[in-house]
Design a protein around this motif. Structure first.
Motif, PDB file in Angstrom:
ATOM      1  N   SER A 174      31.743  34.882  59.979  1.00 52.12           N
ATOM      2  CA  SER A 174      32.038  34.917  61.420  1.00 52.12           C
ATOM      3  C   SER A 174      32.574  36.313  61.692  1.00 52.12           C
ATOM      4  N   ALA A 175      32.997  36.575  62.927  1.00 51.22           N
ATOM      5  CA  ALA A 175      33.395  37.948  63.282  1.00 51.22           C
ATOM      6  C   ALA A 175      34.498  38.480  62.360  1.00 51.22           C
ATOM      7  N   ASP A 176      35.439  37.615  61.965  1.00 52.27           N
ATOM      8  CA  ASP A 176      36.544  38.119  61.137  1.00 52.27           C
ATOM      9  C   ASP A 176      36.627  37.444  59.760  1.00 52.27           C
ATOM     10  N   ARG A 177      35.560  36.703  59.401  1.00 49.78           N
ATOM     11  CA  ARG A 177      35.557  36.070  58.067  1.00 49.78           C
ATOM     12  C   ARG A 177      34.413  36.614  57.239  1.00 49.78           C
ATOM     13  N   ILE A 178      34.699  36.890  55.992  1.00 51.43           N
ATOM     14  CA  ILE A 178      33.643  37.407  55.122  1.00 51.43           C
ATOM     15  C   ILE A 178      33.863  36.900  53.696  1.00 51.43           C
ATOM     16  N   LEU A 179      32.761  36.529  53.031  1.00 51.02           N
ATOM     17  CA  LEU A 179      32.830  36.158  51.613  1.00 51.02           C
ATOM     18  C   LEU A 179      32.429  37.388  50.811  1.00 51.02           C
ATOM     19  N   ILE A 180      33.280  37.812  49.898  1.00 49.34           N
ATOM     20  CA  ILE A 180      32.958  38.974  49.038  1.00 49.34           C
ATOM     21  C   ILE A 180      32.930  38.489  47.593  1.00 49.34           C
ATOM     22  N   GLU A 181      31.794  38.719  46.930  1.00 48.06           N
ATOM     23  CA  GLU A 181      31.678  38.330  45.517  1.00 48.06           C
ATOM     24  C   GLU A 181      31.443  39.576  44.661  1.00 48.06           C
ATOM     25  N   ASP A 182      32.256  39.746  43.632  1.00 47.43           N
ATOM     26  CA  ASP A 182      32.058  40.821  42.660  1.00 47.43           C
ATOM     27  C   ASP A 182      31.237  40.217  41.518  1.00 47.43           C
ATOM     28  N   THR A 183      30.032  40.736  41.313  1.00 45.95           N
ATOM     29  CA  THR A 183      29.034  40.050  40.472  1.00 45.95           C
ATOM     30  C   THR A 183      28.528  40.933  39.335  1.00 45.95           C
ATOM     31  N   TYR A 184      28.216  40.297  38.214  1.00 49.29           N
ATOM     32  CA  TYR A 184      27.749  41.026  37.020  1.00 49.29           C
ATOM     33  C   TYR A 184      26.572  40.294  36.377  1.00 49.29           C
ATOM     34  N   TYR A 185      25.508  41.030  36.070  1.00 51.81           N
ATOM     35  CA  TYR A 185      24.458  40.504  35.184  1.00 51.81           C
ATOM     36  C   TYR A 185      24.868  40.940  33.785  1.00 51.81           C
ATOM     37  N   SER A 186      25.409  40.011  33.022  1.00 55.31           N
ATOM     38  CA  SER A 186      26.121  40.399  31.811  1.00 55.31           C
ATOM     39  C   SER A 186      25.638  39.611  30.596  1.00 55.31           C
ATOM     40  N   ASP A 187      25.907  40.173  29.403  1.00 49.01           N
ATOM     41  CA  ASP A 187      25.507  39.489  28.173  1.00 49.01           C
ATOM     42  C   ASP A 187      26.480  38.384  27.783  1.00 49.01           C
ATOM     43  N   ASP A 188      27.708  38.449  28.319  1.00 49.12           N
ATOM     44  CA  ASP A 188      28.676  37.408  27.947  1.00 49.12           C
ATOM     45  C   ASP A 188      29.174  36.680  29.189  1.00 49.12           C
ATOM     46  N   ALA A 189      29.747  35.483  28.932  1.00 46.92           N
ATOM     47  CA  ALA A 189      30.072  34.592  30.045  1.00 46.92           C
ATOM     48  C   ALA A 189      31.538  34.713  30.492  1.00 46.92           C
ATOM     49  N   SER A 190      32.293  35.641  29.864  1.00 48.07           N
ATOM     50  CA  SER A 190      33.729  35.677  30.189  1.00 48.07           C
ATOM     51  C   SER A 190      33.987  36.339  31.547  1.00 48.07           C
ATOM     52  N   LEU A 191      35.025  35.869  32.240  1.00 45.45           N
ATOM     53  CA  LEU A 191      35.376  36.411  33.560  1.00 45.45           C
ATOM     54  C   LEU A 191      36.871  36.717  33.564  1.00 45.45           C
ATOM     55  N   SER A 192      37.249  37.918  33.962  1.00 46.63           N
ATOM     56  CA  SER A 192      38.675  38.212  34.106  1.00 46.63           C
ATOM     57  C   SER A 192      39.003  38.112  35.600  1.00 46.63           C
ATOM     58  N   MET A 193      39.553  36.957  35.987  1.00 48.61           N
ATOM     59  CA  MET A 193      39.770  36.678  37.411  1.00 48.61           C
ATOM     60  C   MET A 193      40.649  37.735  38.078  1.00 48.61           C
ATOM     61  N   ASP A 194      41.737  38.129  37.383  1.00 51.31           N
ATOM     62  CA  ASP A 194      42.668  39.079  38.004  1.00 51.31           C
ATOM     63  C   ASP A 194      41.977  40.414  38.265  1.00 51.31           C
ATOM     64  N   ALA A 195      41.208  40.876  37.275  1.00 49.00           N
ATOM     65  CA  ALA A 195      40.538  42.172  37.431  1.00 49.00           C
ATOM     66  C   ALA A 195      39.528  42.113  38.583  1.00 49.00           C
ATOM     67  N   LEU A 196      38.796  41.004  38.673  1.00 45.93           N
ATOM     68  CA  LEU A 196      37.778  40.899  39.729  1.00 45.93           C
ATOM     69  C   LEU A 196      38.432  40.762  41.110  1.00 45.93           C
ATOM     70  N   ARG A 197      39.559  40.053  41.146  1.00 46.80           N
ATOM     71  CA  ARG A 197      40.273  39.903  42.426  1.00 46.80           C
ATOM     72  C   ARG A 197      40.712  41.286  42.912  1.00 46.80           C
ATOM     73  N   ALA A 198      41.215  42.097  41.984  1.00 51.30           N
ATOM     74  CA  ALA A 198      41.669  43.452  42.358  1.00 51.30           C
ATOM     75  C   ALA A 198      40.483  44.284  42.849  1.00 51.30           C
ATOM     76  N   ARG A 199      39.324  44.104  42.219  1.00 50.00           N
ATOM     77  CA  ARG A 199      38.154  44.885  42.626  1.00 50.00           C
ATOM     78  C   ARG A 199      37.672  44.477  44.016  1.00 50.00           C
ATOM     79  N   ILE A 200      37.782  43.184  44.321  1.00 48.67           N
ATOM     80  CA  ILE A 200      37.353  42.712  45.644  1.00 48.67           C
ATOM     81  C   ILE A 200      38.297  43.262  46.722  1.00 48.67           C
ATOM     82  N   THR A 201      39.585  43.227  46.422  1.00 47.65           N
ATOM     83  CA  THR A 201      40.570  43.758  47.371  1.00 47.65           C
ATOM     84  C   THR A 201      40.307  45.242  47.607  1.00 47.65           C
TER      85      THR A 201
END
Ligand SMILES: Cc1cc2nc3c(=O)[nH]c(=O)nc-3n(C[C@H](O)[C@H](O)[C@H](O)COP(=O)(O)OP(=O)(O)OC[C@H]3O[C@@H](n4cnc5c(N)ncnc54)[C@H](O)[C@@H]3O)c2cc1C
Length: 396
Positions: A194-221
């Protein structure tokens, strides 16, 4: 003597594929004595499912129209050396809306908080020990690990944000690969809801399945700040690790489906091999089984046979995507993966549409690989054999 059935059909798992199937069956055959068993408190989990208009037939699009929450007339892609706007329509389904619509149609036929311990062709056993019987049982419990598939991953964290002021982004940017590349191919995906709502996804095509939530949250911010957006509130968080098929043993993988209850959704590997997206397949399979149900009595054996034929066809047709995945994941340097996508997006719109719909023609296939190879030829040749890749993967 066989024990008396409690229901005509039991569907286990009320996520995308199971929920969609139950919802369509209920509309097409209201008299069907159906139960949808879901472990969680809501149907559909916590997802934003998106798809391109060209992924679905007109009948499929009409069937799922009540589930769609956002639509755009096109989308954009941004690469370091290239930007483009495509005019293919793009749509999203929010799982909260999916729950509301499907639960309203199913009423008491959807049982939430039902943890299923075992699934067989003619019954299911709940964690409580209760046994429910039906001549047709369908397993839609989501992704299942298998030694017969070698996988890469598309993994991401998404934050749905309310901003302090309008973002002024008109269209989804489904790949912004101008961000620093690491952990494989990295891009940011943004959906202006909507005008002031947005979904932002930090995405990787990667060889492994691990996700560092804190690091990705910081990158989105950080990404939001760079766009000049001030975050007023994080409305919702979602994350995913989607399978990308590099190689598989179709015969042995599909043999799983012939034992007992037939599978649908990710459990049956019904997803696009390169994107991991399953909404178009889930819609197609739900329509196919709704037609099947209109034609006669539903049994696990009958549905298995119908699905096995479908699974074999799409597995064969999608071998080319698995080859492209092997090239992307194994032939080139991970940091250079974005060049493959950048090159792909210079191709004409119709070909891009057929790629996402997994309906490539033979000339499309040629056009995707001719010209300056995006990966070293020697490494590319080493990826040709699917069987060898699966063996290497299982030995690693
Ligand atoms: C965050 C996220 C975003 C995605 N976005 C897209 C997208 O934009 N477009 C797209 O096409 N695809 C997308 N996908 C990929 C894929 O389409 C989804 O994962 C989709 O939900 C898979 O559908 P499914 O029915 O196979 O599995 P699920 O939707 O995961 O459903 C499985 C269900 O079974 C239930 N269950 C499991 N075990 C039991 C049990 N023992 N008893 C009872 N119930 C059980 C689970 O609770 C769940 O509700 C996304 C995936 C994720 C994770």
């Amino acid at each position: 003597m066989a024990e008396r059935a409690d229901f005509d059909i039991i569907i286990v798992g009320g996520g995308l594929s199971g929920g969609l199937l139950a919802w369509l069956l209920k509309q097409r055959r209201p008299g069907l004595n159906l139960r949808l068993l879901e472990r969680d408190a809501t149907l559909g989990g916590n997802h934003t499912w998106s798809f391109f208009e060209s992924d679905l037939s007109a009948a499929e699009a009409r069937a799922i129209a009540p589930l769609v929450t956002s639509s755009w007339p096109g989308y954009r892609v941004h690469f370091p050396g290239y930007e483009r706007e495509l005019t293919t329509g793009y749509h999203s389904i929010a799982s909260q809306h999916f729950h509301a619509v499907v639960a309203a149609t199913l009423g008491d036929d959807a049982i939430l908080g039902a943890d299923v311990m075992a699934v067989a062709a003619d019954h299911v056993t709940l964690a409580s020990g209760a046994v429910l019987r039906a001549p047709c049982v369908i397993d839609a419990r989501g992704a299942q690990p298998s030694p017969f598939l070698a996988l890469g991953f598309q993994k991401f964290l998404g934050l749905e944000l309310r901003l302090a002021a309008p973002h002024r982004q008109r269209l989804p940017i489904i790949m912004d690969a101008t961000v620093p590349q690491d952990n494989g191919y990295r891009f940011v995906y943004t959906l202006p809801l909507s005008a002031d709502r947005i979904l932002i996804e930090d995405t990787y095509y990667s060889d492994d399945a691990s996700l560092s939530m804190d690091a990705l949250r910081a990158r989105i911010t950080d990404y939001a700040q760079r766009q000049g957006w001030t975050i007023a509130e994080i409305v919702r968080t979602e994350h995913g690790v989607l399978p990308i098929i590099l190689a598989g043993d179709m015969e042995r993988y599909l043999a799983l489906q012939t034992e007992g209850a037939p599978r649908i959704g990710l459990a049956a590997a019904f997803f696009h091999p390169t994107t991991g997206y399953s909404l178009p397949d889930a819609t197609h399979v739900a329509m196919l089984l709704a037609d099947h149900a209109e034609a006669g009595a539903l049994t696990s054996a009958g549905v298995s046979a119908r699905l096995l034929a479908h699974a074999k066809t799409i597995w064969r047709e999608r071998g080319y995507f698995r080859l492209l995945n092997r090239m992307m994941f194994r032939a080139g340097h991970p940091r250079e993966r974005y060049t493959i996508l950048q090159r792909f997006y210079r191709l004409d719109t119709a070909l891009v549409q057929r790629f996402y719909a997994a309906r490539l023609t033979w000339s499309d296939r040629l056009r995707l690989v001719i010209g300056k190879p995006p990966v070293p030829l020697r490494s590319a040749l080493g990826c040709l054999s699917e069987a060898r890749m699966l063996k290497r993967h299982n030995n690693a």
